[in-house]
Design a protein around this motif. Structure first.
Motif, PDB file in Angstrom:
ATOM      1  N   HIS A  88     -32.447 -33.382  15.733  1.00 46.32           N
ATOM      2  CA  HIS A  88     -32.033 -32.161  16.418  1.00 46.32           C
ATOM      3  C   HIS A  88     -30.633 -31.706  16.032  1.00 46.32           C
ATOM      4  O   HIS A  88     -30.142 -30.716  16.582  1.00 46.32           O
ATOM      5  N   ALA A 134     -43.290 -30.530  12.678  1.00 45.34           N
ATOM      6  CA  ALA A 134     -43.761 -30.021  13.969  1.00 45.34           C
ATOM      7  C   ALA A 134     -42.703 -30.209  15.052  1.00 45.34           C
ATOM      8  O   ALA A 134     -42.491 -29.324  15.891  1.00 45.34           O
ATOM      9  N   ARG A 135     -42.047 -31.365  15.041  1.00 46.74           N
ATOM     10  CA  ARG A 135     -41.009 -31.616  16.044  1.00 46.74           C
ATOM     11  C   ARG A 135     -39.830 -30.654  15.842  1.00 46.74           C
ATOM     12  O   ARG A 135     -39.283 -30.120  16.818  1.00 46.74           O
ATOM     13  N   LEU A 137     -39.958 -27.648  14.475  1.00 46.14           N
ATOM     14  CA  LEU A 137     -40.393 -26.316  14.895  1.00 46.14           C
ATOM     15  C   LEU A 137     -40.388 -26.183  16.410  1.00 46.14           C
ATOM     16  O   LEU A 137     -39.955 -25.159  16.954  1.00 46.14           O
ATOM     17  N   ALA A 138     -40.887 -27.210  17.095  1.00 45.22           N
ATOM     18  CA  ALA A 138     -40.893 -27.177  18.566  1.00 45.22           C
ATOM     19  C   ALA A 138     -39.473 -27.079  19.111  1.00 45.22           C
ATOM     20  O   ALA A 138     -39.214 -26.375  20.098  1.00 45.22           O
ATOM     21  N   HIS A 139     -38.545 -27.786  18.454  1.00 45.59           N
ATOM     22  CA  HIS A 139     -37.145 -27.742  18.882  1.00 45.59           C
ATOM     23  C   HIS A 139     -36.520 -26.381  18.593  1.00 45.59           C
ATOM     24  O   HIS A 139     -35.801 -25.821  19.429  1.00 45.59           O
ATOM     25  N   TRP A 140     -36.824 -25.826  17.429  1.00 44.00           N
ATOM     26  CA  TRP A 140     -36.228 -24.554  17.036  1.00 44.00           C
ATOM     27  C   TRP A 140     -36.716 -23.396  17.892  1.00 44.00           C
ATOM     28  O   TRP A 140     -35.924 -22.531  18.264  1.00 44.00           O
ATOM     29  N   VAL A 141     -38.008 -23.349  18.182  1.00 45.39           N
ATOM     30  CA  VAL A 141     -38.542 -22.207  18.928  1.00 45.39           C
ATOM     31  C   VAL A 141     -38.153 -22.249  20.399  1.00 45.39           C
ATOM     32  O   VAL A 141     -38.363 -21.273  21.125  1.00 45.39           O
ATOM     33  N   THR A 142     -37.581 -23.371  20.848  1.00 51.09           N
ATOM     34  CA  THR A 142     -37.098 -23.439  22.227  1.00 51.09           C
ATOM     35  C   THR A 142     -35.572 -23.338  22.290  1.00 51.09           C
ATOM     36  O   THR A 142     -34.960 -23.775  23.260  1.00 51.09           O
TER      37      THR A 142
END
Length: 332
Positions: A88, A134-135, A137-142
């Protein structure tokens, strides 16, 4: 706390985090070397170059990869919490994708010694690359990138890794996997490539100077995408393959005009960020020159491969000199 360039332990907390970040960042040496090995492997097929050069480069890449990964694990990389913290990191999180990307490249290269073993190794590294992407992307879009300046390095895990996965899958005779991962690379290249390029233009050159070399990463998607496409089509350059060639050549022209802005005040390990874009671009161009039967393609391919190899030789020498100088300063 020992100097990060040394081999001794650091203390816990921020020091260990900095040490892990440096170890993963140095994996760009392994990635670039593997990329050069891939270019020599292409030259083996098209130009009759000796295969031992490619084997030697992959051996060096694997050795660097193993040493740095062990050091990363020893300094807290075995803890999932630390991995997430490193992943992150707004500026360096994408570099964790180096680990499975090098693994996939090695699996493809070593497949001639055992296809089944190579497939199992590829499956493990491809799964790791997918989890990392995937992790992220999930972090970036939030909102994980809300306070960080966008740079092309973020394309590595979500675009370049799927393209490399696709090319490797074709080498391992897994066409369905190759098609699936190629589709992932195309989708997120269109999505994130547009956002990142638009952000760079809107930012008006506000990227910090230490991060500017990542602009060369713009070369990687068309190079790896083209390699993936042609690998899936037995080296044939159809309309799509020629399209990737056009994208790569234009991107190289853009990067050439950016070179004055990429200059750094002194040599540092970050120069290795240039290595994989150069190697991957050379690999695809060697295949394109051969597949398109460009006039004088053989001589042009040897000139390109020699120039890139000489640039890597200079980079290896500068890296060893820099490491020795840091050790002298640390021990003084």
């Amino acid at each position: 706390m020992r100097d990060p360039a040394g081999s001794g332990p650091t203390d816990h907390g921020r020091g260990s985090s900095d040490f892990r970040a440096e170890r993963i960042g140095l994996l760009s040496i392994s990635l670039g070397t593997a990329g050069l090995g891939g270019a020599w492997q292409s030259a083996t097929a098209g130009l009759g170059a000796p295969l031992w050069v490619s084997d030697a480069l992959f051996a060096v890449s694997g050795l660097v990869w193993a040493v740095l990964l062990v050091q990363y694990i020893r300094h807290g990389g075995w803890r999932w919490r630390n991995v997430l913290d490193d992943l992150h990191h707004p500026g360096q999180g994408f570099t964790l994708a180096y680990i499975p990307i090098v693994g996939m490249l090695a699996a493809g290269h070593l497949s001639r010694f055992g296809l089944d073993a190579a497939r199992w190794g590829y499956a493990a590294f491809a799964a790791a690359a997918a989890i990392i992407a995937a992790r992220l992307l999930a972090h970036w879009v939030t909102g994980g990138l809300a306070a960080a300046p966008l740079h092309p390095g973020y394309l590595l895990p979500v675009v370049s890794a799927p393209f490399i996965s696709s090319a490797t899958a074709s080498t391992l005779r897994l066409p369905e996997v190759a098609a699936a991962t190629f589709a992932v690379g195309v989708l997120y290249w269109l999505a994130f490539g547009t956002v990142i390029l638009g952000g760079l233009v809107a930012n008006g050159g506000g990227m910090p100077r230490p991060a500017r070399p990542t602009l060369t990463v713009l070369v990687i998607p068309p190079a790896t995408g083209g390699l993936a496409w042609t690998a899936a089509h037995q080296g044939t350059f159809d309309v799509v393959g020629q399209g990737f060639a056009g994208l790569l050549l234009f991107t190289l022209l853009v990067v050439a005009f950016l070179l004055p802005d990429l200059r750094q005040q002194s040599f540092h390990y970050g120069y290795w960020v240039f290595s994989f874009p150069v190697a991957a671009g050379a690999n695809f161009l060697i295949r394109w020159l051969h597949g398109t039967d460009v006039a004088g393609w053989r001589a042009l391919s040897w000139i390109l491969l020699t120039a890139v190899s000489m640039a890597f030789t200079v980079l290896y020498g500068a890296t060893l000199w820099h490491a020795r100088r840091r050790r002298i300063i640390a021990s003084a």
